[in-house]
Design a protein around this motif. Sequence first.
Motif, PDB file in Angstrom:
ATOM      1  N   GLU A 158       0.700  -1.324   0.046  1.00 32.27           N
ATOM      2  CA  GLU A 158      -0.029   0.045  -0.044  1.00 32.27           C
ATOM      3  C   GLU A 158       0.800   1.135   0.051  1.00 32.27           C
ATOM      4  O   GLU A 158       0.483   2.333  -0.627  1.00 32.27           O
ATOM      5  CB  GLU A 158      -0.883   0.082   1.070  1.00 32.27           C
ATOM      6  CG  GLU A 158      -1.894  -1.198   1.404  1.00 32.27           C
ATOM      7  CD  GLU A 158      -1.382  -2.409   2.257  1.00 32.27           C
ATOM      8  OE1 GLU A 158      -2.117  -3.377   2.443  1.00 32.27           O
ATOM      9  OE2 GLU A 158      -0.088  -2.280   2.182  1.00 32.27           O
ATOM     10  N   TRP A 159       2.043   1.187   0.800  1.00 35.15           N
ATOM     11  CA  TRP A 159       2.945   2.180   0.822  1.00 35.15           C
ATOM     12  C   TRP A 159       3.400   2.697  -0.638  1.00 35.15           C
ATOM     13  O   TRP A 159       3.294   3.704  -1.047  1.00 35.15           O
ATOM     14  CB  TRP A 159       4.066   1.996   1.716  1.00 35.15           C
ATOM     15  CG  TRP A 159       5.124   2.963   2.077  1.00 35.15           C
ATOM     16  CD1 TRP A 159       5.078   3.861   2.933  1.00 35.15           C
ATOM     17  CD2 TRP A 159       6.555   3.255   1.422  1.00 35.15           C
ATOM     18  NE1 TRP A 159       6.382   4.487   3.027  1.00 35.15           N
ATOM     19  CE2 TRP A 159       7.152   3.915   2.047  1.00 35.15           C
ATOM     20  CE3 TRP A 159       7.008   2.449   0.206  1.00 35.15           C
ATOM     21  CZ2 TRP A 159       8.201   4.472   1.583  1.00 35.15           C
ATOM     22  CZ3 TRP A 159       8.206   2.788  -0.061  1.00 35.15           C
ATOM     23  CH2 TRP A 159       8.925   3.840   0.500  1.00 35.15           C
ATOM     24  N   LYS A 160       3.887   1.826  -1.268  1.00 31.08           N
ATOM     25  CA  LYS A 160       4.403   1.928  -2.693  1.00 31.08           C
ATOM     26  C   LYS A 160       3.385   2.383  -3.561  1.00 31.08           C
ATOM     27  O   LYS A 160       3.922   3.417  -4.409  1.00 31.08           O
ATOM     28  CB  LYS A 160       4.844   0.434  -3.270  1.00 31.08           C
ATOM     29  CG  LYS A 160       5.195   0.766  -4.654  1.00 31.08           C
ATOM     30  CD  LYS A 160       5.433  -0.914  -5.093  1.00 31.08           C
ATOM     31  CE  LYS A 160       5.553  -0.836  -6.529  1.00 31.08           C
ATOM     32  NZ  LYS A 160       6.798  -0.362  -7.302  1.00 31.08           N
ATOM     33  N   LYS A 161       2.095   1.954  -3.343  1.00 23.64           N
ATOM     34  CA  LYS A 161       1.043   2.364  -4.419  1.00 23.64           C
ATOM     35  C   LYS A 161       0.856   4.029  -4.102  1.00 23.64           C
ATOM     36  O   LYS A 161       0.691   4.648  -4.988  1.00 23.64           O
ATOM     37  CB  LYS A 161       0.002   1.610  -4.270  1.00 23.64           C
ATOM     38  CG  LYS A 161       0.227  -0.045  -4.789  1.00 23.64           C
ATOM     39  CD  LYS A 161      -0.876  -0.947  -4.308  1.00 23.64           C
ATOM     40  CE  LYS A 161      -0.460  -2.437  -4.766  1.00 23.64           C
ATOM     41  NZ  LYS A 161      -1.402  -3.441  -4.513  1.00 23.64           N
ATOM     42  N   ALA A 162       0.816   4.262  -2.875  1.00 22.98           N
ATOM     43  CA  ALA A 162       0.729   5.404  -2.643  1.00 22.98           C
ATOM     44  C   ALA A 162       1.429   6.485  -2.986  1.00 22.98           C
ATOM     45  O   ALA A 162       1.137   7.792  -3.554  1.00 22.98           O
ATOM     46  CB  ALA A 162       0.066   5.527  -0.957  1.00 22.98           C
ATOM     47  N   LEU A 163       2.667   6.335  -2.835  1.00 19.12           N
ATOM     48  CA  LEU A 163       3.915   6.980  -3.167  1.00 19.12           C
ATOM     49  C   LEU A 163       3.842   7.383  -4.561  1.00 19.12           C
ATOM     50  O   LEU A 163       4.023   8.489  -5.024  1.00 19.12           O
ATOM     51  CB  LEU A 163       5.337   6.180  -2.871  1.00 19.12           C
ATOM     52  CG  LEU A 163       6.616   7.012  -2.711  1.00 19.12           C
ATOM     53  CD1 LEU A 163       6.229   8.366  -1.561  1.00 19.12           C
ATOM     54  CD2 LEU A 163       7.565   6.237  -1.992  1.00 19.12           C
ATOM     55  N   ASP A 203      -2.516  11.465   4.382  1.00 17.11           N
ATOM     56  CA  ASP A 203      -3.343  10.727   5.197  1.00 17.11           C
ATOM     57  C   ASP A 203      -3.264   9.463   4.867  1.00 17.11           C
ATOM     58  O   ASP A 203      -3.255   8.617   6.086  1.00 17.11           O
ATOM     59  CB  ASP A 203      -4.852  11.296   4.864  1.00 17.11           C
ATOM     60  CG  ASP A 203      -5.420  12.546   5.158  1.00 17.11           C
ATOM     61  OD1 ASP A 203      -4.333  13.231   6.119  1.00 17.11           O
ATOM     62  OD2 ASP A 203      -6.272  13.188   4.821  1.00 17.11           O
ATOM     63  N   THR A 204      -3.077   8.671   3.961  1.00 16.49           N
ATOM     64  CA  THR A 204      -2.838   7.446   3.544  1.00 16.49           C
ATOM     65  C   THR A 204      -1.722   6.951   4.016  1.00 16.49           C
ATOM     66  O   THR A 204      -1.701   5.894   4.661  1.00 16.49           O
ATOM     67  CB  THR A 204      -2.685   7.183   1.894  1.00 16.49           C
ATOM     68  OG1 THR A 204      -3.853   7.694   1.292  1.00 16.49           O
ATOM     69  CG2 THR A 204      -2.631   5.715   1.485  1.00 16.49           C
ATOM     70  N   GLY A 242       0.667  12.182  -9.869  1.00 10.17           N
ATOM     71  CA  GLY A 242      -0.300  13.224  -9.770  1.00 10.17           C
ATOM     72  C   GLY A 242      -1.824  12.792  -9.613  1.00 10.17           C
ATOM     73  O   GLY A 242      -2.895  13.676  -9.994  1.00 10.17           O
ATOM     74  N   GLU A 243      -1.794  11.469  -9.476  1.00 13.26           N
ATOM     75  CA  GLU A 243      -3.042  10.965  -9.225  1.00 13.26           C
ATOM     76  C   GLU A 243      -3.996  11.037  -7.723  1.00 13.26           C
ATOM     77  O   GLU A 243      -5.078  10.893  -7.862  1.00 13.26           O
ATOM     78  CB  GLU A 243      -3.190   9.384  -9.338  1.00 13.26           C
ATOM     79  CG  GLU A 243      -2.452   8.892 -10.861  1.00 13.26           C
ATOM     80  CD  GLU A 243      -2.136   7.509 -10.682  1.00 13.26           C
ATOM     81  OE1 GLU A 243      -2.115   6.752  -9.670  1.00 13.26           O
ATOM     82  OE2 GLU A 243      -1.331   7.309 -11.769  1.00 13.26           O
ATOM     83  N   ILE A 244      -3.149  11.272  -6.931  1.00  8.74           N
ATOM     84  CA  ILE A 244      -3.574  11.974  -5.486  1.00  8.74           C
ATOM     85  C   ILE A 244      -2.753  13.270  -5.027  1.00  8.74           C
ATOM     86  O   ILE A 244      -1.768  13.252  -5.390  1.00  8.74           O
ATOM     87  CB  ILE A 244      -3.609  10.849  -4.411  1.00  8.74           C
ATOM     88  CG1 ILE A 244      -2.252  10.443  -4.069  1.00  8.74           C
ATOM     89  CG2 ILE A 244      -4.250   9.708  -4.675  1.00  8.74           C
ATOM     90  CD1 ILE A 244      -1.796   9.461  -3.141  1.00  8.74           C
ATOM     91  N   ASP A 245      -3.752  13.974  -4.617  1.00  8.49           N
ATOM     92  CA  ASP A 245      -3.066  15.202  -3.973  1.00  8.49           C
ATOM     93  C   ASP A 245      -2.192  15.246  -2.684  1.00  8.49           C
ATOM     94  O   ASP A 245      -2.160  13.928  -1.972  1.00  8.49           O
ATOM     95  CB  ASP A 245      -4.075  16.329  -3.597  1.00  8.49           C
ATOM     96  CG  ASP A 245      -5.291  16.016  -2.767  1.00  8.49           C
ATOM     97  OD1 ASP A 245      -4.998  15.356  -1.679  1.00  8.49           O
ATOM     98  OD2 ASP A 245      -6.327  16.639  -2.853  1.00  8.49           O
ATOM     99  N   LEU A 265       7.573  18.710   0.623  1.00  7.10           N
ATOM    100  CA  LEU A 265       7.666  17.297  -0.140  1.00  7.10           C
ATOM    101  C   LEU A 265       8.249  17.484  -1.626  1.00  7.10           C
ATOM    102  O   LEU A 265       9.032  16.555  -1.794  1.00  7.10           O
ATOM    103  CB  LEU A 265       6.124  16.743  -0.299  1.00  7.10           C
ATOM    104  CG  LEU A 265       5.554  15.981   0.880  1.00  7.10           C
ATOM    105  CD1 LEU A 265       4.413  15.464   0.442  1.00  7.10           C
ATOM    106  CD2 LEU A 265       6.416  15.098   1.825  1.00  7.10           C
ATOM    107  N   SER A 266       8.085  18.594  -2.048  1.00  7.56           N
ATOM    108  CA  SER A 266       8.939  18.903  -3.388  1.00  7.56           C
ATOM    109  C   SER A 266      10.347  18.952  -3.197  1.00  7.56           C
ATOM    110  O   SER A 266      10.897  18.241  -3.918  1.00  7.56           O
ATOM    111  CB  SER A 266       8.444  20.134  -4.117  1.00  7.56           C
ATOM    112  OG  SER A 266       8.595  21.347  -3.275  1.00  7.56           O
TER     113      SER A 266
END
Length: 780
Positions: free
Chosen positions: A16-21, A36-37, A27-30, A91-92
């Motif tokens: 799940e960590w890899k997929k969120a990253l 939060d994830t 750019g699929e999630i803000d 984060l950038s």
Amino acid sequence: MKSSNLGYPRIGEKREWKKALESFWNGEIDEKIFLDTMQSIRLNHIKKQREIGIDLVPVGDFTLYDHMLDTAAMFGFIPERFDYQGGEVPLSVYFAMARGNEKAPACEMTKWFNTNYHYIVPEWSKEQSSRLHITENKPLKDFREAKEKLGVEGKPVLIGPYTFMKLSKGYDEKQFSYFLSLLLPLYEQILKELEREGVKWIQIDEPILATSLTKKEMEEFVSVYERLPQAAPNLKMMLQTYFEAVDWYEELIKLPVSGIGLDFVYGLEKNLRHLSKSGFPEDKVLAAGVIDGRNIWRTDLSAASRLVEKILHSVPSERLWLQPSNSLLHVPVTTTYEKTLPLNLQQMLAFADEKLEELVYLTERFIDGEGKRAHYYAQNQQALHLWKKDASRYNANVHKECENLTKAQLERASSYLVRQKKQQEISQLPILPTTTIGSFPQTAEVRKARQKLKKGEWSQPQYERFIEAEIKRWIDIQEKIGLDVLVHGEFERTDMVEFFAEKLGGFAFTENGWVQSYGSRCVRPPIIYGDVEFLQPMTVKESVYAQSLTEKIVKGMLTGPVTILNWSFVRDDLPRHKVAEQIALALRNEIKALEESGISVIQVDEPALLEGLPLKEEKKQEYLEWAVRMFRVATSIVKDETQIHTHMCYCDFSSYLPVINQMDADVISIETSRSHGEMISVFAKETYPKGIGLGVYDIHSPRVPSVAEMAEMIERSLQVLNPEQFWVNPDCGLKTRKEQETVASLKNMVAAAKLVRARLLEEKKEWEEGKRYDAVKTSK
């Protein structure tokens, strides 16, 4: 007695960590959804460890990318090229340091001690040292989060200052003490704030103690830890070591810390001798690493219990923690989803969750006796008994082949100079030949095709037609780009080790046994459970097909024996060099098959050869001798005309050029771009007599370097290397990159090589005509 954990895998049960990253990067999630994830994953890991029954649960071991990068960001270690404006690191900037961006190359990445994990290397500079500050107290933040959200008072984890400094770059030895002194006030502030918060224990990781420190280094280390505990006298400090035994035990136990963590798996004999000879102080807790945190085999609970009993001779139970030998970062999360393995093997596996259960069992056994968990022990012993009797693990033919191996089989027929001349007569390659390391982008289409085959939606012939189409497409792309030596692209390979393991005897594969390699890159190491056997050719079909599509040379691509060993979970009933020998002999058969099929250039990659170096100086020579021997077992079978390449990356090459030379490969390619060409200075001092490719651009970044940038890297290399021996290539395989950036980067790389090649040819022409000689004579 208490149970403790040093660190937990970040990636989640189903990555799940890899997929969120990757969703965030794409750019699929803000940013809010991403954070939060990540918080949800982080808290779930803490909750799970507490539910298993661990008394001391780590907090602060979770990261958005890498724990060394976290520490650097926490102290404002941001190189100027990232345009950091102060305050909390956005984060950038954080991810730019890890991956690079359009304006700036990423920070260097290298191996975390002798593991398969890569960390981001912090960079020192004079200007930066004057701007050090705490951007946020990450251990405190994570402690508060666990307490407020879960009611768990965790054990904050922090990389120690000495290890942090030793693993950083940008200073010389004379500056080390000064820069270290700048760090200490920041650490003191962290500790004071944790103390004010009411934190009971902090785990400070100093794995550098497992290496061979000099007396001077240890004296410096002692001075650090005579100072730090004074900053927060009510905060208990667990000084944690792992990966090996400590050398300076007597100095270590005198330090004014509340506890010391020792590895009784990889440093078993020496650390036990220390305890027996010098005892253990009565005012400290011993955190004993008694469960293997780096391999996936079930613990023999009988042997582990005997080990704990030996430790108890020196340390009473009320001052003893039982824990893994190191952070569980290096093993998969859980065996819950492993349903397809043979039952005997399945019962022998213990991933992170199962290792924690073993710890809880051992702790409870010494507190309450066998009691209600007697069945757990009985199951453990039964599984071990069946495993030792499993006949499928032994192959008489393999053992006979190893016994018959002779010294003559470890030598090429002729010297490098003789081979080089024959190879050039056949290949007619230009000066500064261009090539790639092997793999091309594994696109969504490639991954979907593999899934369709796996699910039965495609037949094997249908899948092979797809792979052939991809090979042809990329042979055409390479020819249009103008590369001199081509590759077939490795589209049929999920992973450079897994692919070969699937085709050899003695290997098994998990469904979900993923571990983090670097950033979001996760790998699923195969399991070597039995004797390794060559069954049939593994790469000949694709290599021969690719060669049939072009007049240019196409390299055959293999993974070397030591890398297959080091990137697998290895059986623990044979010495590692014996297992490597079995793999080398299997690959020898494959190389022979490639040569007989007309493949004249064969690359045998060994990116993990130096990665497997022991941490102790006195153990390194023995390892290097057998590691080099295994490479030669695999490759020495070929004719003079067949050119052997190898590739190595992200290691300390500067200290091991003579060893690399002993491998007797005709051409070696190594990483230099990520370290900003620092390897080039090594060749100014030491001679390397064979072909060499210094990677001219960093493939771990999406950034496309310019022609001028790569030409400048080539020119710098030619200041210390003979143009006749120099190859131009990226610094690693291109599997993880996108197609557009790959093509753009390779076009620029070829253009850069042609630019420098034209200059060299013009100079050669001028020399031949006497113009260059006259110009030099006039200037003198």
